[in-house]
Design a protein around this motif. Structure first.
Motif, short mmCIF file in Angstrom:
data_model
loop_
_atom_site.label_atom_id
_atom_site.label_comp_id
_atom_site.label_asym_id
_atom_site.label_seq_id
_atom_site.Cartn_x
_atom_site.Cartn_y
_atom_site.Cartn_z
N THR A 6 44.84 9.24 -21.74
CA THR A 6 45.05 10.36 -20.82
C THR A 6 44.40 10.07 -19.48
OG1 THR A 6 45.01 11.87 -22.70
CG2 THR A 6 44.72 12.84 -20.51
N PRO A 7 45.09 10.33 -18.36
CA PRO A 7 44.50 10.10 -17.03
C PRO A 7 43.19 10.86 -16.85
CG PRO A 7 46.85 10.51 -16.84
CD PRO A 7 46.48 10.81 -18.26
N SER A 8 42.24 10.25 -16.16
CA SER A 8 40.92 10.85 -15.97
C SER A 8 40.99 12.23 -15.32
CB SER A 8 40.04 9.93 -15.12
OG SER A 8 39.70 8.77 -15.83
N PRO A 136 49.28 9.47 -12.27
CA PRO A 136 48.82 9.46 -13.67
C PRO A 136 48.95 8.10 -14.34
CG PRO A 136 50.08 11.45 -13.24
CD PRO A 136 50.23 10.58 -12.03
N ARG A 137 49.91 7.27 -13.92
CA ARG A 137 50.14 6.00 -14.61
C ARG A 137 48.97 5.03 -14.49
NH1 ARG A 137 52.98 5.42 -9.86
NH2 ARG A 137 52.39 3.62 -8.57
N LYS A 139 45.80 5.86 -14.64
CA LYS A 139 44.77 6.40 -15.53
C LYS A 139 43.46 6.75 -14.82
CE LYS A 139 47.69 5.84 -18.84
NZ LYS A 139 48.48 6.96 -19.34
#
Length: 247
Positions: A6-8, A136-137, A139
Motif C-alpha cells: 500500500t502506498p505510504s 500511488p504506483r 509507493k
C-alpha cells in the motif's frame, strides 16, 4: 517493476512517524557558462561546493538540474525572461532561518579561495512548500520525494496558479512538489511574490514525459487564468559524467 504493498500516503501509521521537516527552498536559475565550460562548473559545484552545504543542519537535501538542446526543444512554454535558463540549483531547508548560515558558509568558502564565479544568473528566489503529491504506483510518500531516485525532472513556473496535482496522473510523472515564492531580502531573491514553481519528479525519460505532459498543460492554460513562464524538462546531474548532459 510493480512494487508491492500500500502506498505510504494511504497508511496512517507511516505518516504518523514523520512528514519531513522541509518548509523552504532556495532556487537559483542560471544561463549556460559564457565560455562553454559548463562541465567544468558542474564538476566543481558537485564535488566541492554542494557537499559543503550539507554540514548545515538546516539543509536537508539538494538538487542540481541541467538542460540540453533536446530539452530546450521539448519545452511547452518559455517566457522571454526564462528562455535562457539552462541550470537550476535547489537547496531544501527546514526553515528560512537556515539561510543565514548558508550565506555565512558561502562567504567562508570564498575566503578560502574555494569558489568559482557564478554562472550568469536569471533568477534566484526563496520558496515555501505549498503542496506535495506522489503517484500511488511508486509507493513512497510525497514527503520523501527529494530523496527518491528520479530519472529526470520537469519544471513548471507559473503565476496566478494553484498546484497542478493532477499531473501525477500523466505517465512518467511519479510525484510533484509545488512551492510559492516569498517576499524576502533582495540579496536572496529577485522574483516577485506569487510565482508558483512545481517540480515534477519523473520515472521515465524527461523528453518522452515532456511530450505526454504537453496536452495536460495546454488544457491547464487554455482559459488564460494562469500565466505560464517556463515549462521544461531537465536532467539531474550525474556525478563524474560531467559531459553527459550540458547545454
Amino acid at each position: 517493476m510493480i512494487l508491492p504493498g500500500t502506498p505510504s500516503d494511504e497508511v496512517d501509521g507511516v505518516l504518523a512517524t514523520g512528514r519531513g521537516d522541509i518548509s523552504t527552498l532556495f532556487v537559483s536559475m542560471a544561463r549556460c557558462h559564457p565560455d562553454g565550460r559548463d562541465a567544468d562548473y558542474l564538476c566543481w559545484h558537485t564535488l566541492d561546493h554542494r557537499p559543503e552545504q550539507h554540514r548545515l543542519s538546516a539543509v536537508r537535501a539538494s538538487l542540481r538540474l541541467v538542460s540540453t538542446p533536446e530539452c530546450r526543444a521539448a519545452r511547452a512554454c518559455s517566457h522571454e525572461r526564462f528562455d535562457a535558463v539552462d541550470h537550476v540549483m535547489t537547496y531544501f531547508f527546514t526553515d528560512q532561518g537556515g539561510l543565514t548560515p548558508f550565506l555565512e558558509l558561502s562567504s567562508a568558502l570564498g575566503g578560502a579561495n574555494r569558489k568559482l564565479p557564478l554562472l550568469p544568473p536569471v533568477q534566484r528566489d526563496v520558496y515555501a512548500v505549498e503542496q506535495k503529491a506522489a503517484a500511488p504506483r511508486i509507493k513512497v510518500g510525497a514527503d520523501v520525494l527529494p530523496w527518491w531516485p528520479a530519472v529526470g525532472f520537469y519544471l513548471l513556473l507559473e503565476s496566478d496558479a494553484t498546484p497542478p496535482t493532477d499531473l501525477i496522473e500523466v505517465d512518467g510523472v511519479a510525484g510533484l512538489w509545488s512551492v510559492a515564492s516569498q517576499d524576502v531580502d533582495e540579496h536572496l531573491a529577485s522574483a516577485p511574490p506569487g510565482q508558483l514553481l512545481t517540480y515534477c519528479f519523473l520515472d521515465d525519460d524527461p523528453l518522452a514525459t515532456a511530450e505526454r505532459l504537453r496536452p495536460a498543460l495546454e488544457r491547464r492554460w487554455q482559459d488564460g487564468g494562469i500565466t505560464p513562464m517556463l515549462a521544461a524538462p531537465f536532467h539531474a546531474v550525474v556525478p563524474h559524467q560531467w559531459n553527459r548532459c550540458v547545454p
